[in-house]
Scaffold this active site. Structure first.
Site, PDB file in Angstrom:
ATOM      1  N   ARG A 233      29.269 114.172  39.563  1.00 58.82           N
ATOM      2  CA  ARG A 233      28.134 113.266  39.666  1.00 58.82           C
ATOM      3  C   ARG A 233      28.676 111.836  39.754  1.00 58.82           C
ATOM      4  O   ARG A 233      29.679 111.493  39.118  1.00 58.82           O
ATOM      5  CB  ARG A 233      27.215 113.400  38.446  1.00 58.82           C
ATOM      6  CG  ARG A 233      26.788 114.822  38.140  1.00 58.82           C
ATOM      7  CD  ARG A 233      25.915 115.420  39.202  1.00 58.82           C
ATOM      8  NE  ARG A 233      24.581 114.806  39.222  1.00 58.82           N
ATOM      9  CZ  ARG A 233      23.754 114.878  40.255  1.00 58.82           C
ATOM     10  NH1 ARG A 233      24.134 115.493  41.351  1.00 58.82           N
ATOM     11  NH2 ARG A 233      22.560 114.326  40.186  1.00 58.82           N
ATOM     12  N   HIS A 281      28.569 112.930  49.638  1.00 57.59           N
ATOM     13  CA  HIS A 281      27.935 113.889  48.726  1.00 57.59           C
ATOM     14  C   HIS A 281      27.693 115.216  49.461  1.00 57.59           C
ATOM     15  O   HIS A 281      26.599 115.785  49.426  1.00 57.59           O
ATOM     16  CB  HIS A 281      26.625 113.332  48.159  1.00 57.59           C
ATOM     17  CG  HIS A 281      26.255 113.947  46.840  1.00 57.59           C
ATOM     18  ND1 HIS A 281      25.660 113.239  45.826  1.00 57.59           N
ATOM     19  CD2 HIS A 281      26.407 115.211  46.358  1.00 57.59           C
ATOM     20  CE1 HIS A 281      25.451 114.023  44.783  1.00 57.59           C
ATOM     21  NE2 HIS A 281      25.904 115.233  45.091  1.00 57.59           N
TER      22      HIS A 281
END
Length: 318
Positions: A233, A281
């Site tokens: 994350r 991502h």
């Protein structure tokens, strides 16, 4: 017999129409809605969410469980007043395989001097770097030995790398040297040539990839300075500290798939840093056709009185 109650689909950052179509295909007996019919909609049984609209889960009196369409669940805990129902994280073979592919790809790229040879190609330089260590001489340390971390470790072991792992609490993984807790973090970092971060985001892990952590890494190894691969994350990392560690030589290189702010701002110096690999991502995409069927199977089983699996520990935050 399965319930015919409503499923609330509340997602941002994904096209809800694609997820809705897959839900309607997998559960034709259930009604899928993107908004409750009111603040206390009694017909909603389950919620499937990703960065859901604030407050959308509050006050649903018959909600049975919340499902995340990603491996992370910090977006759910970002909402302060959550219903007291089980939270289920996304676990699917497809998601796990994609993450392991990303980790293996980046580990091998750094191990086999991908940055060096791409630079040589751009400059028409023909030179073999003969200081190529064997995989067995390189230790890959994985921060986070959950489902994703253990699978990546298994695939790296099959390629001949030495693999270690660190977790908040003690865990065992065949062939992996394991460390746990605050006492184990320093020894773990001192051994790893490549550090792969797959930790969940919790109050305890936010900003963990910082100067404090980098200062505990080994100074030199078979690949030179240690390498960071971050695919957990974005808020796990302090990007200013990553840049400083690269400039000081504390880090040899970094592969970053997640960022403090996403999309990564145009003016971020990470874009142009010669020893940084950036991916948007993209390490492990959540694919509706892979994730929705096991969610529906879980819902049907739960309606029959069976226990849910892959539950989030609310106290731990993952």
């Amino acid at each position: 017999m399965a319930s015919t109650g409503k499923i609330l689909l509340s997602v941002t950052g994904f096209d809800p129409a694609v997820w809705r179509a897959e839900l309607e295909k997998a559960a034709p007996d259930r009604v899928v809605v993107e908004e409750p019919s009111g603040p206390n909609d009694p017909e909603i049984d389950y919620a499937i969410v990703w960065k859901q609209r604030p407050g959308v889960l509050k006050g649903l009196p018959n909600l049975k469980a919340i499902f995340s369409i990603g491996a992370g669940v910090d977006h759910i805990f970002a909402e302060g007043d959550l219903p007291d129902v089980p939270i289920v994280r996304a676990v699917a073979d497809d998601l796990t395989q994609r993450m392991s592919e990303y980790v293996v790809w980046q580990v091998l790229d750094h191990h086999r001097k991908g940055m060096l040879y791409r630079d040589q190609q751009a400059n028409r330089i023909w030179h073999e770097d003969r200081m190529q260590p064997a995989a067995s001489e390189v230790t890959v340390g994985i921060l986070g030995l959950g489902h994703l971390g253990r699978d990546a470790a298994e695939k790296l072991l099959a390629l001949g790398f030495r693999v270690t792992g660190w977790s908040r609490t003690p865990k065992a993984a065949e062939g992996v040297g394991t460390y746990a807790g605050e006492a184990g973090l320093g020894p773990f970092l001192a051994e790893a040539d490549i550090v792969v971060c797959l930790l969940p985001l919790t109050p305890a892990t936010e900003g963990i990839l910082s100067q404090t952590l980098f200062s505990k890494m080994k100074t030199r190894g078979p690949l030179g300075a240690p390498i960071l691969i971050s695919a957990g994350r974005g808020r796990l990392q302090v990007e200013a500290d990553i840049l400083a560690a690269l400039e000081s030589g504390r880090l040899g290189a970094a592969s970053l798939d997640v960022f403090e702010t996403e999309p990564l701002p145009d003016d971020s110096p990470l874009w142009s840093h010669p020893r940084v690999t950036i991916t948007p991502h993209a390490a492990a995409a959540s694919v509706p056709s892979a994730l929705i069927p096991p969610m529906i199977r879980q819902m049907d089983a739960h309606d029959r009185g069976e226990a849910l699996t892959n539950l989030v520990d609310r106290d731990a935050g993952y």
